[in-house]
Structure formats: C-alpha cells, structure tokens
Design a protein around this motif. Structure first.
Motif, PDB file in Angstrom:
ATOM      1  N   GLU A   3       0.825  -1.204   0.000  1.00 22.11           N
ATOM      2  CA  GLU A   3       0.000   0.000   0.000  1.00 22.11           C
ATOM      3  C   GLU A   3       0.859   1.254   0.000  1.00 22.11           C
ATOM      4  O   GLU A   3       0.470   2.284  -0.547  1.00 22.11           O
ATOM      5  CB  GLU A   3      -0.953   0.010   1.210  1.00 22.11           C
ATOM      6  CG  GLU A   3      -2.077  -0.998   1.098  1.00 22.11           C
ATOM      7  CD  GLU A   3      -1.664  -2.412   1.530  1.00 22.11           C
ATOM      8  OE1 GLU A   3      -0.479  -2.641   1.840  1.00 22.11           O
ATOM      9  OE2 GLU A   3      -2.538  -3.279   1.542  1.00 22.11           O
ATOM     10  N   LEU A   4       2.036   1.188   0.624  1.00 19.97           N
ATOM     11  CA  LEU A   4       2.945   2.337   0.605  1.00 19.97           C
ATOM     12  C   LEU A   4       3.375   2.617  -0.829  1.00 19.97           C
ATOM     13  O   LEU A   4       3.376   3.768  -1.272  1.00 19.97           O
ATOM     14  CB  LEU A   4       4.164   2.088   1.492  1.00 19.97           C
ATOM     15  CG  LEU A   4       3.904   1.856   2.981  1.00 19.97           C
ATOM     16  CD1 LEU A   4       5.220   1.600   3.710  1.00 19.97           C
ATOM     17  CD2 LEU A   4       3.162   3.017   3.594  1.00 19.97           C
ATOM     18  N   ALA A   7       0.541   4.154  -2.819  1.00 26.08           N
ATOM     19  CA  ALA A   7       0.334   5.568  -2.479  1.00 26.08           C
ATOM     20  C   ALA A   7       1.338   6.445  -3.212  1.00 26.08           C
ATOM     21  O   ALA A   7       0.987   7.509  -3.735  1.00 26.08           O
ATOM     22  CB  ALA A   7       0.446   5.771  -0.968  1.00 26.08           C
ATOM     23  N   ILE A  14      -1.671  10.617   1.318  1.00 26.44           N
ATOM     24  CA  ILE A  14      -2.077   9.794   2.458  1.00 26.44           C
ATOM     25  C   ILE A  14      -1.005   9.857   3.536  1.00 26.44           C
ATOM     26  O   ILE A  14       0.182   9.683   3.259  1.00 26.44           O
ATOM     27  CB  ILE A  14      -2.284   8.334   2.020  1.00 26.44           C
ATOM     28  CG1 ILE A  14      -3.430   8.247   1.028  1.00 26.44           C
ATOM     29  CG2 ILE A  14      -2.510   7.426   3.220  1.00 26.44           C
ATOM     30  CD1 ILE A  14      -3.574   6.898   0.363  1.00 26.44           C
ATOM     31  N   THR A  16       0.324   7.917   6.632  1.00 29.69           N
ATOM     32  CA  THR A  16       0.272   6.616   7.305  1.00 29.69           C
ATOM     33  C   THR A  16       0.975   6.764   8.644  1.00 29.69           C
ATOM     34  O   THR A  16       2.129   7.180   8.701  1.00 29.69           O
ATOM     35  CB  THR A  16       0.979   5.542   6.463  1.00 29.69           C
ATOM     36  OG1 THR A  16       0.350   5.479   5.182  1.00 29.69           O
ATOM     37  CG2 THR A  16       0.922   4.181   7.147  1.00 29.69           C
ATOM     38  N   VAL A  18       2.267   4.738  11.886  1.00 26.96           N
ATOM     39  CA  VAL A  18       2.589   3.433  12.450  1.00 26.96           C
ATOM     40  C   VAL A  18       2.963   3.650  13.909  1.00 26.96           C
ATOM     41  O   VAL A  18       3.952   4.326  14.206  1.00 26.96           O
ATOM     42  CB  VAL A  18       3.767   2.760  11.705  1.00 26.96           C
ATOM     43  CG1 VAL A  18       4.143   1.446  12.379  1.00 26.96           C
ATOM     44  CG2 VAL A  18       3.429   2.551  10.242  1.00 26.96           C
ATOM     45  N   PRO A  81       2.271  11.523  -0.153  1.00 26.32           N
ATOM     46  CA  PRO A  81       2.250  10.415   0.797  1.00 26.32           C
ATOM     47  C   PRO A  81       3.391  10.546   1.810  1.00 26.32           C
ATOM     48  O   PRO A  81       4.500  10.951   1.457  1.00 26.32           O
ATOM     49  CB  PRO A  81       2.436   9.170  -0.066  1.00 26.32           C
ATOM     50  CG  PRO A  81       2.634   9.613  -1.452  1.00 26.32           C
ATOM     51  CD  PRO A  81       2.530  11.090  -1.510  1.00 26.32           C
ATOM     52  N   LEU A  83       4.861   8.710   5.728  1.00 28.91           N
ATOM     53  CA  LEU A  83       4.733   7.761   6.830  1.00 28.91           C
ATOM     54  C   LEU A  83       5.332   8.376   8.085  1.00 28.91           C
ATOM     55  O   LEU A  83       6.427   8.943   8.048  1.00 28.91           O
ATOM     56  CB  LEU A  83       5.467   6.456   6.515  1.00 28.91           C
ATOM     57  CG  LEU A  83       5.388   5.407   7.623  1.00 28.91           C
ATOM     58  CD1 LEU A  83       5.066   4.038   7.056  1.00 28.91           C
ATOM     59  CD2 LEU A  83       6.688   5.354   8.411  1.00 28.91           C
TER      60      LEU A  83
END
Length: 95
Positions: A3-4, A7, A14, A16, A18, A81, A83
């Motif tokens: 999914e990373l 994106a 997005i 994300t 964690v 995107p 994280l």
C-alpha cells in the motif's frame, strides 16, 4: 507494505501512522495480565521509515509527543504520501 508503494505511485496524499510497539504489545499485555508466559509476541519490527523511503515516500520517526501535532500539520500541507513512525511510549505517556 504494498500500500505504501501504491500511495507513491498514485501520488495519493495519504498520511500513514505506524504506532510501533516492537511486536504484538496488546497480545503480550493480555497474556501477562492473565499470568500466561508471553511467547511469540516480541518479533523484531522493521525500520518502517527505511521501508517507506525505499518506496520513495517521505517518512519520519517521532520520539517526542510534542512533535506529533507539528509533524502531522507539515505532512498534511505537503499533499504527498508520508509515513510517520511513532514510538508507542510517547502515546502511553512514557517520554
């Protein structure tokens, strides 16, 4: 992890998050609370920031709760995107 990559490929803005507890923290707590010897609940966790960057995604590792709001705002404004790896201890107040 796929999914990373998706994106990044789609340039989806997005964020994300964690929350890294370096294993299966909830399961370990459940077992410990019931006097069950925790087995198989502490696997090594990958470096999620390195994985995200390998996909070409912006990523950061937060170790202080005070940095969370500012970093989320920056991630949102970037419109790309991203994280955020957050240490569990900053969420539960052990910082």
């Amino acid at each position: 992890m796929g999914e990373l990559g998706a994106a990044v490929d789609e340039k989806a803005p997005i964020i994300t998050i964690v929350i890294n507890n370096n294993g299966y923290g909830e399961i370990k707590q459940y077992m410990t609370a019931r006097k069950i010897k925790p087995i198989g609940v502490s696997p090594g966790a990958p470096d999620f920031v390195a994985v995200a960057r390998a996909y070409g995604m912006a990523a950061t590792h937060l170790t202080r709760f005070d940095d969370l709001q500012k970093t989320l705002q920056q991630a949102y404004r970037s419109r790309r995107p991203m994280l955020l790896q957050v240490d569990e201890r900053i969420i539960i107040g052990d910082n």
